[in-house]
Design a protein around this motif. Structure first.
Motif, PDB file in Angstrom:
ATOM      1  N   ALA A 214      23.706  47.976  28.984  1.00 21.87           N
ATOM      2  CA  ALA A 214      22.277  48.038  28.650  1.00 21.87           C
ATOM      3  C   ALA A 214      21.984  48.974  27.485  1.00 21.87           C
ATOM      4  N   HIS A 215      22.732  50.066  27.367  1.00 21.36           N
ATOM      5  CA  HIS A 215      22.366  51.111  26.413  1.00 21.36           C
ATOM      6  C   HIS A 215      23.345  51.298  25.261  1.00 21.36           C
ATOM      7  N   HIS A 216      24.522  50.693  25.328  1.00 18.12           N
ATOM      8  CA  HIS A 216      25.512  50.868  24.265  1.00 18.12           C
ATOM      9  C   HIS A 216      26.058  49.550  23.742  1.00 18.12           C
ATOM     10  N   GLY A 217      25.523  48.427  24.217  1.00 16.10           N
ATOM     11  CA  GLY A 217      25.923  47.127  23.689  1.00 16.10           C
ATOM     12  C   GLY A 217      27.326  46.694  24.046  1.00 16.10           C
ATOM     13  N   LEU A 218      27.931  47.315  25.054  1.00 12.83           N
ATOM     14  CA  LEU A 218      29.269  46.957  25.485  1.00 12.83           C
ATOM     15  C   LEU A 218      29.180  45.878  26.561  1.00 12.83           C
ATOM     16  N   SER A 219      29.772  44.716  26.304  1.00 17.01           N
ATOM     17  CA  SER A 219      29.808  43.679  27.330  1.00 17.01           C
ATOM     18  C   SER A 219      30.766  44.119  28.436  1.00 17.01           C
ATOM     19  N   VAL A 220      30.309  44.050  29.696  1.00 20.39           N
ATOM     20  CA  VAL A 220      31.139  44.460  30.833  1.00 20.39           C
ATOM     21  C   VAL A 220      31.091  43.353  31.888  1.00 20.39           C
ATOM     22  N   ILE A 221      32.255  42.831  32.230  1.00 20.85           N
ATOM     23  CA  ILE A 221      32.373  41.842  33.299  1.00 20.85           C
ATOM     24  C   ILE A 221      33.228  42.453  34.403  1.00 20.85           C
ATOM     25  N   CYS A 222      32.613  42.659  35.556  1.00 13.54           N
ATOM     26  CA  CYS A 222      33.300  43.252  36.705  1.00 13.54           C
ATOM     27  C   CYS A 222      33.762  42.131  37.626  1.00 13.54           C
ATOM     28  N   LEU A 223      35.032  42.077  37.891  1.00 16.59           N
ATOM     29  CA  LEU A 223      35.585  41.048  38.767  1.00 16.59           C
ATOM     30  C   LEU A 223      36.027  41.694  40.075  1.00 16.59           C
ATOM     31  N   ARG A 224      35.371  41.293  41.171  1.00 12.73           N
ATOM     32  CA  ARG A 224      35.735  41.788  42.500  1.00 12.73           C
ATOM     33  C   ARG A 224      36.927  40.963  42.977  1.00 12.73           C
ATOM     34  N   ILE A 225      38.091  41.480  42.666  1.00 14.95           N
ATOM     35  CA  ILE A 225      39.328  40.721  42.797  1.00 14.95           C
ATOM     36  C   ILE A 225      39.740  40.596  44.255  1.00 14.95           C
ATOM     37  N   GLY A 226      40.132  39.379  44.619  1.00 15.80           N
ATOM     38  CA  GLY A 226      40.618  39.118  45.966  1.00 15.80           C
ATOM     39  C   GLY A 226      42.029  39.634  46.174  1.00 15.80           C
ATOM     40  N   TRP A 227      42.748  39.036  47.086  1.00 18.44           N
ATOM     41  CA  TRP A 227      44.040  39.548  47.512  1.00 18.44           C
ATOM     42  C   TRP A 227      45.167  38.750  46.876  1.00 18.44           C
ATOM     43  N   THR A 228      45.842  39.378  45.934  1.00 18.92           N
ATOM     44  CA  THR A 228      47.092  38.846  45.398  1.00 18.92           C
ATOM     45  C   THR A 228      48.209  39.712  45.973  1.00 18.92           C
ATOM     46  N   GLN A 229      49.018  39.148  46.840  1.00 22.06           N
ATOM     47  CA  GLN A 229      49.986  39.932  47.601  1.00 22.06           C
ATOM     48  C   GLN A 229      51.210  40.310  46.775  1.00 22.06           C
ATOM     49  N   TRP A 230      51.773  41.471  47.126  1.00 26.60           N
ATOM     50  CA  TRP A 230      53.061  41.870  46.569  1.00 26.60           C
ATOM     51  C   TRP A 230      54.192  41.064  47.211  1.00 26.60           C
ATOM     52  N   THR A 231      53.988  40.649  48.459  1.00 31.02           N
ATOM     53  CA  THR A 231      55.052  40.033  49.253  1.00 31.02           C
ATOM     54  C   THR A 231      54.768  38.546  49.492  1.00 31.02           C
ATOM     55  N   HIS A 232      55.695  37.884  50.188  1.00 31.70           N
ATOM     56  CA  HIS A 232      55.532  36.480  50.594  1.00 31.70           C
ATOM     57  C   HIS A 232      55.258  35.544  49.414  1.00 31.70           C
ATOM     58  N   ASP A 233      55.710  35.961  48.220  1.00 31.86           N
ATOM     59  CA  ASP A 233      55.488  35.149  47.019  1.00 31.86           C
ATOM     60  C   ASP A 233      54.005  34.819  46.847  1.00 31.86           C
ATOM     61  N   ASN A 234      53.166  35.725  47.342  1.00 33.49           N
ATOM     62  CA  ASN A 234      51.707  35.573  47.306  1.00 33.49           C
ATOM     63  C   ASN A 234      51.240  34.236  47.897  1.00 33.49           C
ATOM     64  N   GLN A 235      51.888  33.812  48.966  1.00 31.18           N
ATOM     65  CA  GLN A 235      51.437  32.611  49.674  1.00 31.18           C
ATOM     66  C   GLN A 235      50.536  33.029  50.841  1.00 31.18           C
ATOM     67  N   PRO A 236      49.440  32.299  51.084  1.00 31.15           N
ATOM     68  CA  PRO A 236      48.500  32.686  52.131  1.00 31.15           C
ATOM     69  C   PRO A 236      49.013  32.345  53.523  1.00 31.15           C
ATOM     70  N   GLY A 237      48.386  32.954  54.542  1.00 30.80           N
ATOM     71  CA  GLY A 237      48.757  32.624  55.909  1.00 30.80           C
ATOM     72  C   GLY A 237      48.450  33.747  56.868  1.00 30.80           C
ATOM     73  N   PRO A 238      48.730  33.559  58.145  1.00 30.46           N
ATOM     74  CA  PRO A 238      48.384  34.547  59.172  1.00 30.46           C
ATOM     75  C   PRO A 238      49.176  35.845  59.094  1.00 30.46           C
ATOM     76  N   HIS A 239      50.207  35.886  58.226  1.00 38.34           N
ATOM     77  CA  HIS A 239      50.929  37.143  58.028  1.00 38.34           C
ATOM     78  C   HIS A 239      50.068  38.174  57.298  1.00 38.34           C
ATOM     79  N   MET A 240      49.009  37.756  56.644  1.00 36.11           N
ATOM     80  CA  MET A 240      48.172  38.674  55.870  1.00 36.11           C
ATOM     81  C   MET A 240      47.385  39.591  56.800  1.00 36.11           C
ATOM     82  N   ALA A 241      47.238  40.839  56.394  1.00 37.61           N
ATOM     83  CA  ALA A 241      46.497  41.816  57.204  1.00 37.61           C
ATOM     84  C   ALA A 241      45.006  41.499  57.188  1.00 37.61           C
ATOM     85  N   MET A 242      44.267  42.153  58.062  1.00 35.44           N
ATOM     86  CA  MET A 242      42.805  42.064  58.158  1.00 35.44           C
ATOM     87  C   MET A 242      42.311  40.702  58.622  1.00 35.44           C
ATOM     88  N   GLY A 243      43.192  39.939  59.299  1.00 35.32           N
ATOM     89  CA  GLY A 243      42.752  38.721  59.960  1.00 35.32           C
ATOM     90  C   GLY A 243      42.092  37.710  59.046  1.00 35.32           C
TER      91      GLY A 243
END
Length: 269
Positions: free
Chosen positions: A148-177
């Protein structure tokens, strides 16, 4: 287009660095707090000094992935590596003529909504429940100020879960149900979303969800599609086992009981 990636040696940063480096449409460089075996990834602590500022010369877009992304991050770490570092980055980016900062925000901005049925988008009131979420909310709001005040474009991305393990494949092994599975983000969609945010036209400020197109999830990605032309290619419905169902019920019960305890003890809370 010259893109500089902070946290370029990290889990997400190196994936993006390598993808952009192989694309003739970009010049890519990086900064990381730890030494990285690549001549174009430089070592610097964004929160400590300004020795890295010269690296912003000629940069068009900064993708700011550096910081402490852990849900259990301490306040000391979140203040130093998320708040202080990002505020310094915005300041120097605006002064050096950088056009845009793409900020890695966090799904923890809405951490209090885990056991609700709220749809989660840019109009949903924030409710961080840890230092990570609170510090990322600070980074979003200071980004809005610089837009708003300095003309800098800012896009904030609330990034989901890209796992370190399991080749980043989804499934019930993921924490937080269910909550964890529904925020899954494939590697392909992560890279597509980042490219979309880097290339988007005429976006002064936005705070957007970045998840794969997971059926039944509460994270709304329609705004992400509209604002930056994000086109997810992947998606996976949550697989709820009896164990996940039981754990979720117990955590929901504890969460509600704890909230009622605070309200009874601290009426103004």
């Amino acid at each position: 287009m010259h893109v500089l990636i902070t946290g370029a040696g990290g889990h997400l940063g190196r994936k993006l660095f390598d993808a952009l480096e192989s694309d003739p449409g970009y010049i890519v460089s990086g900064i990381d707090i730890r030494p990285v075996d690549h001549p174009d990834i430089h070592t610097a602590d964004l929160s400590d000094d300004s020795s890295w500022v010269s690296l912003l010369k000629g940069v068009d877009v900064i993708v700011h992935l550096a910081g402490d992304r852990e849900p259990a991050a301490t306040w000391a770490s979140a203040i130093k590596h998320n708040m202080d570092a990002t505020l310094s980055l915005y300041h120097h980016a605006a002064a050096m003529g950088v056009s845009r900062v793409v900020l890695a925000s966090s799904n923890w901005v809405h951490g209090d909504k885990r056991f609700t049925h709220d749809v989660l988008n840019s109009t949903t009131p924030p409710g961080p429940v840890n230092a990570c979420g609170m510090s990322k909310l600070f980074c979003e709001r200071t980004g809005a100020y610089f837009a708003a005040h300095h003309g800098l474009s800012v896009i904030c991305l609330r990034i989901g879960w890209t796992q370190w393990t399991h080749d980043n494949q989804p499934g019930p092994h993921m924490a937080m149900g269910r909550w964890g599975q529904e925020m899954w983000l494939s590697d392909r969609d992560f890279l597509n979303g980042m490219r979309a945010a880097i290339d988007a036209k005429d976006v002064p400020f936005a705070a957007l969800n970045l998840m794969s197109d997971n059926p039944g999830m509460r994270w709304d990605i329609n705004e992400t599609r509209q604002v930056i032309d994000y086109t997810p290619q992947d998606g996976s419905a949550a697989k709820i086992t009896p164990t996940i169902r039981l754990k979720s019920a117990l955590k929901r019960l504890f969460s509600h009981k704890f909230a009622r305890h605070l309200e009874s003890r601290y009426p103004d809370w």
